[in-house]
Design an enzyme around this catalytic site. Sequence first.
Site, mmCIF file in Angstrom:
data_model
loop_
_atom_site.group_PDB
_atom_site.id
_atom_site.type_symbol
_atom_site.label_atom_id
_atom_site.label_comp_id
_atom_site.label_asym_id
_atom_site.label_seq_id
_atom_site.Cartn_x
_atom_site.Cartn_y
_atom_site.Cartn_z
ATOM 1 N N SER A 102 4.630 -9.320 14.549
ATOM 2 C CA SER A 102 3.540 -9.515 13.582
ATOM 3 C C SER A 102 3.892 -10.589 12.557
ATOM 4 C CB SER A 102 3.287 -8.229 12.798
ATOM 5 O OG SER A 102 2.601 -7.311 13.569
ATOM 6 N N GLN A 141 -5.166 -6.736 11.841
ATOM 7 C CA GLN A 141 -5.609 -8.000 12.443
ATOM 8 C C GLN A 141 -6.923 -8.459 11.822
ATOM 9 O OE1 GLN A 141 -5.639 -7.447 16.704
ATOM 10 N NE2 GLN A 141 -3.409 -7.558 16.840
ATOM 11 N N ASP A 151 1.192 1.276 17.024
ATOM 12 C CA ASP A 151 1.763 0.806 18.289
ATOM 13 C C ASP A 151 2.750 1.807 18.894
ATOM 14 O OD1 ASP A 151 0.280 -1.536 18.229
ATOM 15 O OD2 ASP A 151 1.762 -2.560 16.996
ATOM 16 N N LYS A 203 -6.476 -1.219 22.973
ATOM 17 C CA LYS A 203 -5.266 -2.038 22.879
ATOM 18 C C LYS A 203 -5.078 -2.838 24.177
ATOM 19 C CE LYS A 203 -4.191 -0.970 18.716
ATOM 20 N NZ LYS A 203 -4.232 -1.977 17.680
ATOM 21 N N ARG A 227 -4.646 2.871 26.142
ATOM 22 C CA ARG A 227 -3.333 3.533 26.049
ATOM 23 C C ARG A 227 -3.414 5.056 26.119
ATOM 24 N NH1 ARG A 227 -0.310 -0.611 21.812
ATOM 25 N NH2 ARG A 227 0.206 -2.158 23.414
HETATM 26 C C1 S3P Z 1 -1.087 -6.093 14.530
HETATM 27 C C2 S3P Z 1 -1.920 -5.079 14.142
HETATM 28 C C3 S3P Z 1 -2.239 -3.927 14.975
HETATM 29 C C4 S3P Z 1 -1.220 -3.739 16.093
HETATM 30 C C5 S3P Z 1 -0.887 -5.022 16.800
HETATM 31 C C6 S3P Z 1 -0.369 -6.061 15.815
HETATM 32 C C7 S3P Z 1 -0.896 -7.240 13.628
HETATM 33 O O1 S3P Z 1 -3.506 -4.114 15.557
HETATM 34 O O2 S3P Z 1 -1.670 -2.794 17.034
HETATM 35 O O3 S3P Z 1 0.093 -4.791 17.787
HETATM 36 O O4 S3P Z 1 0.011 -8.058 13.869
HETATM 37 O O5 S3P Z 1 -1.639 -7.338 12.664
HETATM 38 P P1 S3P Z 1 -4.856 -3.678 14.766
HETATM 39 O O6 S3P Z 1 -4.845 -4.396 13.504
HETATM 40 O O7 S3P Z 1 -5.995 -4.106 15.627
HETATM 41 O O8 S3P Z 1 -4.756 -2.181 14.643
#
Ligand code: S3P
Length: 419
Positions: A20, A162, A306, A333, A337
């Site tokens: 991330s 995200q 995750d 995802k 999952r």
């Molecule tokens: C992430 C946010 C998460 C996570 C993904 C990485 C990020 O997703 O599941 O692996 O880097 O901001 P969501 O924001 O859609 O929950």
Amino acid sequence: MRLLPSKKVVGEIAVPPDKSISHRALMMCSMSSGVSVVHNLLESEDTLRTFRIIGELGGNFRGGFDRMEISLASWKESLRPLDCGNSGTTARLMAGVLSGKEGFHVLFGDDSLSGRPMERVVRPLKEMGASISARQDSLLPMCITGGKLSGSEHSLSVASAQVKSAILLAGIQAEGTTAVTEPHCSRDHTERLLRSMGAKISVSNKRVEVEKSELLPIRFSIPGDVSSAAFPIALAVLHENGKVTIREVGLNQGRTGFLRLLIKMGADIEMEVEESLPEPVGTIVARSSRLIGVEVGSDLIPSMIDELPLIALAGVFAEGTTTVRGAGELRKKESDRISVTVQNFRRIGVEILEHEDGFSVEGPQRITGGKVDSYGDHRIAMLFSLAGPLSREGVEVTNSNAVNVSFPGFFKTLEEVCQ
Ligand code: S3P
């Protein structure tokens, strides 16, 4: 890949840099004036997508992923569609970045990413003034014509780092104030980097506000990825003869929910924060433990999003019932999952109940072994690779190279600790 039962799980290991934070560093340093120096960027399939896309857009990178100098990109229009591969973070955050840049851009991805919802970023970015069209309104490929944006107020129905980050990265390019409110707090890596890079940002509880800002360059080192660390840690805890130490791993509260849950289940895990800017970093030591079942509800979900399928594995070994509910997001995802976790567990002799928004497992159970499929999902490949050393007869994982999305070297690490 075939994973055999193991006598013990011991060792001191390193985990790859945080995925991330690596995506965000590549994007945000390319938006800042001056030269940023970033140590320990993750070089994996997902982060290479972000790196190559920014390269197409005029990115300015020197050095390697262990030490990279990143300067302001020239942000030119790309003549080619931009390939996000399997990476949701690339697609969604780049949509936010590109919304504020002049030019016409197309983002596309692999089969899995092309089925994942994009409406959640398309709608707010359009409200801010970007012109976006997408296949069936909300799926990749997506065309973005960016330009002048104006700040606005956004209330998310699902907590998502995200989506929040896409809006904030558009927000620092927009006139006026942009605000995002989430139902529960998701990871705050974007907010931390924005603050360290001099952006005008304020955070209170579940609400973040940004103003149009120039970003300043930054020097920092990316910690190990706690979501990758979660796999060897779970293995050490669940194995009857386990002890694993991991140093220099990120311990951001928004990411350590799974470790805290394991501790609540009775796991012998020590976490020590040694450094905290811009991200808390420290050491984790995990040892064999007897666990008891727990119930996980929606407020805890974002901090362990995750790692949720790993809770099913912990539930197999725990005394009593382990239930996860309120986790419908798991179906959206890299794979569904919930469905693939349940199917795969059944293939290796585990009884597990599927719910619309989660699962329940009654423990303790023994894992017999058998053959499972990753369905091209890196975290599913890693989860069921752990089942091998914990099983009676071994587990074969097909499509196991999916691990390269976030944890290249995963099988080597597993080989090191499983003796
Ligand atoms: C992430 C946010 C998460 C996570 C993904 C990485 C990020 O997703 O599941 O692996 O880097 O901001 P969501 O924001 O859609 O929950």
